[in-house]
Design a protein around this motif. Sequence first.
Motif, PDB file in Angstrom:
ATOM      1  N   UNK A   1      10.454  11.063   3.511  1.00 10.82           N
ATOM      2  CA  UNK A   1      10.548   9.751   4.172  1.00 10.82           C
ATOM      3  C   UNK A   1       9.711   8.685   3.464  1.00 10.82           C
ATOM      4  N   UNK A   2       9.085   9.032   2.346  1.00 14.51           N
ATOM      5  CA  UNK A   2       8.397   8.030   1.527  1.00 14.51           C
ATOM      6  C   UNK A   2       9.331   6.868   1.202  1.00 14.51           C
ATOM      7  N   UNK A   3      10.601   7.185   0.877  1.00 17.63           N
ATOM      8  CA  UNK A   3      11.538   6.139   0.483  1.00 17.63           C
ATOM      9  C   UNK A   3      11.797   5.147   1.614  1.00 17.63           C
ATOM     10  N   UNK A   4      11.849   5.634   2.847  1.00 18.95           N
ATOM     11  CA  UNK A   4      12.043   4.728   3.988  1.00 18.95           C
ATOM     12  C   UNK A   4      10.786   3.904   4.222  1.00 18.95           C
ATOM     13  N   UNK A   5       9.630   4.519   4.095  1.00 18.59           N
ATOM     14  CA  UNK A   5       8.386   3.791   4.335  1.00 18.59           C
ATOM     15  C   UNK A   5       8.191   2.663   3.318  1.00 18.59           C
ATOM     16  N   UNK A   6       8.631   2.882   2.095  1.00 14.51           N
ATOM     17  CA  UNK A   6       8.465   1.824   1.104  1.00 14.51           C
ATOM     18  C   UNK A   6       9.438   0.675   1.387  1.00 14.51           C
ATOM     19  N   UNK A   7      10.602   0.974   1.962  1.00 11.83           N
ATOM     20  CA  UNK A   7      11.508  -0.100   2.396  1.00 11.83           C
ATOM     21  C   UNK A   7      10.844  -0.921   3.493  1.00 11.83           C
TER      22      UNK A   7
ATOM     23  N   UNK B   1       0.838  -1.198   0.000  1.00 12.49           N
ATOM     24  CA  UNK B   1       0.000   0.000   0.000  1.00 12.49           C
ATOM     25  C   UNK B   1       0.874   1.251   0.000  1.00 12.49           C
ATOM     26  N   UNK B   2       1.658   1.441  -1.072  1.00 11.38           N
ATOM     27  CA  UNK B   2       2.571   2.579  -1.113  1.00 11.38           C
ATOM     28  C   UNK B   2       1.828   3.907  -1.146  1.00 11.38           C
ATOM     29  N   UNK B   3       0.572   3.903  -1.607  1.00 10.30           N
ATOM     30  CA  UNK B   3      -0.167   5.162  -1.711  1.00 10.30           C
ATOM     31  C   UNK B   3      -0.603   5.705  -0.358  1.00 10.30           C
ATOM     32  N   UNK B   4      -0.475   4.893   0.711  1.00  8.63           N
ATOM     33  CA  UNK B   4      -0.784   5.400   2.052  1.00  8.63           C
ATOM     34  C   UNK B   4       0.449   6.012   2.709  1.00  8.63           C
ATOM     35  N   UNK B   5       1.581   5.975   2.037  1.00  5.65           N
ATOM     36  CA  UNK B   5       2.828   6.487   2.609  1.00  5.65           C
ATOM     37  C   UNK B   5       2.857   8.011   2.625  1.00  5.65           C
ATOM     38  N   UNK B   6       3.888   8.515   3.258  1.00  2.94           N
ATOM     39  CA  UNK B   6       4.103   9.953   3.356  1.00  2.94           C
ATOM     40  C   UNK B   6       4.262  10.572   1.968  1.00  2.94           C
ATOM     41  N   UNK B   7       3.860  11.819   1.836  1.00  3.51           N
ATOM     42  CA  UNK B   7       4.117  12.575   0.609  1.00  3.51           C
ATOM     43  C   UNK B   7       5.470  13.279   0.660  1.00  3.51           C
ATOM     44  N   UNK B   8       6.155  13.141   1.808  1.00  4.75           N
ATOM     45  CA  UNK B   8       7.415  13.849   2.014  1.00  4.75           C
ATOM     46  C   UNK B   8       8.598  12.938   1.666  1.00  4.75           C
TER      47      UNK B   8
END
Length: 485
Positions: A191-197, A182-189
């Motif tokens: 730290x998106x890259x960390x959340x996808x990891x 669910x990458x679309x629930x991640x941050x728009x900032x």
Amino acid sequence: MSDDLRIGILIVAYNAASTLRQVLDRIPEGFRSRVEKVYVCDDFSTDDTYLIGLGYSQSRDDLPITMVRQPRNLGYGGNQKSGYRMAIDDGMDVVVLLHGDGQYAPEKLPDMVAPFETASADAVFGSRMMTRGAALKGGMPKYKYVGNKILSRFENSMLGTNLSEFHSGYRAYSTKALASIDFESNSDDFDFDTEIIIQLVEAGLRIKEIPIPTYYGDEICRVNGMRYAADVATDVVTWRLNKMGFGQGRFADVGVEYDLKPAPDSSHGVMLRWLDSMPASKVLDLGCSGGHFAEAARAGEHRVTGVDVATAPGVEDRVDRFIQSDLDSGMDQSLLTELGEERFDVVVLGDVLEHVRQPGRLLADARGVLVPGGSMLISVPNFGHWYPRIRTAVGAFDYDMRGILDRTHVRFFTRRSFTRMLTDAKLRVVRFDQVGLPLNVLAERADGEAPTAASPGMLARAEGAMTQAWPTMFAYQFVVKVEPT
């Protein structure tokens, strides 16, 4: 996958008018024919980024460029979400992320895609830290280098990974992998890259790193370093806490089945010890979940009938007999009919009463299926524990996935309200104990290893001492053996 992959390139650009053309020019000639689409996503730039990209696409026919002008500034993460969604919808197999400022080398595109050709990765990250000293030689400022190393080490320790760098923006993803998280629930900032990891790790997907060169030029850094560090640290700590059962499960969920707490000083450990002191008995385990407690009881030659609202995987193999029944309003007529005239030496209610709306009724019904001289073993969480006290006192009360504030709990108990309920149910306490936090289970959830009966050491001993000294404040659970009065 093979070399006939449908390859998309996502170029995220913001005020990149001076660099975008060079980035596109640097895509290797021999690789261009393999690229199905290049998505240049201009994040509402205030310069001519969009016009330059549009002009390039009209003057060259060797790159299938799709220019996108976002209707507003979506942020670094928001811009990626838009591009990944387009790549998925267009049927790409792989999408590679490039930055429009030229910080990452388009020349490495064939290397970024190669692991997908052998189906050996779900995500590929370009790392500036894999080659010793290369990042500093490439112009990375020393303070950024040190910060990158410190943050990456911390993130690895939280996630249990071994990545050389968490903070590279040069990445390639299988669109199948992207569609599964669910990458679309991640941050728009940023730290998106960390959340996808985090999402890739939680999903058990394969991440491969390849070395890439470091380029630092005149590009403007738009990252607030301190805020970014706080955001990514919060993200990985949140995942770690989620794995332990705390929070609402933004990054991880502990599932519906409840853990066995096998340590001797846990609630299950205490009840199993009490069972071991009894002769082989007929046991009714109300709210048996996956049957792991019942399985441990059967090892002591007890015969166990398990009851729960759902049939967890494997539960029927762990009990002598399983009955599916909802205990929310007590033991209903269908359950009593199923049991017939059978009576039990011991009824176990381990971490059950807090899940039902009529615990007094359930206690009365359970008392009715005991043989003369039978007993009940019961455990409940202590709402007077310091953790919910602090959460309530600072106005941060909320539910967790597990523990005292489990989101499925409908009743809360203190020692006083618990003992009063037992008295009202005409049950006499013959043994009373209190236990501390199940530290080994919390560690198991976070580390992914099976819980053991071993004590976690000094922390457990200190916590146990405080539990015995001030049970209403430090006891995680109360455990009792009761008999009908």
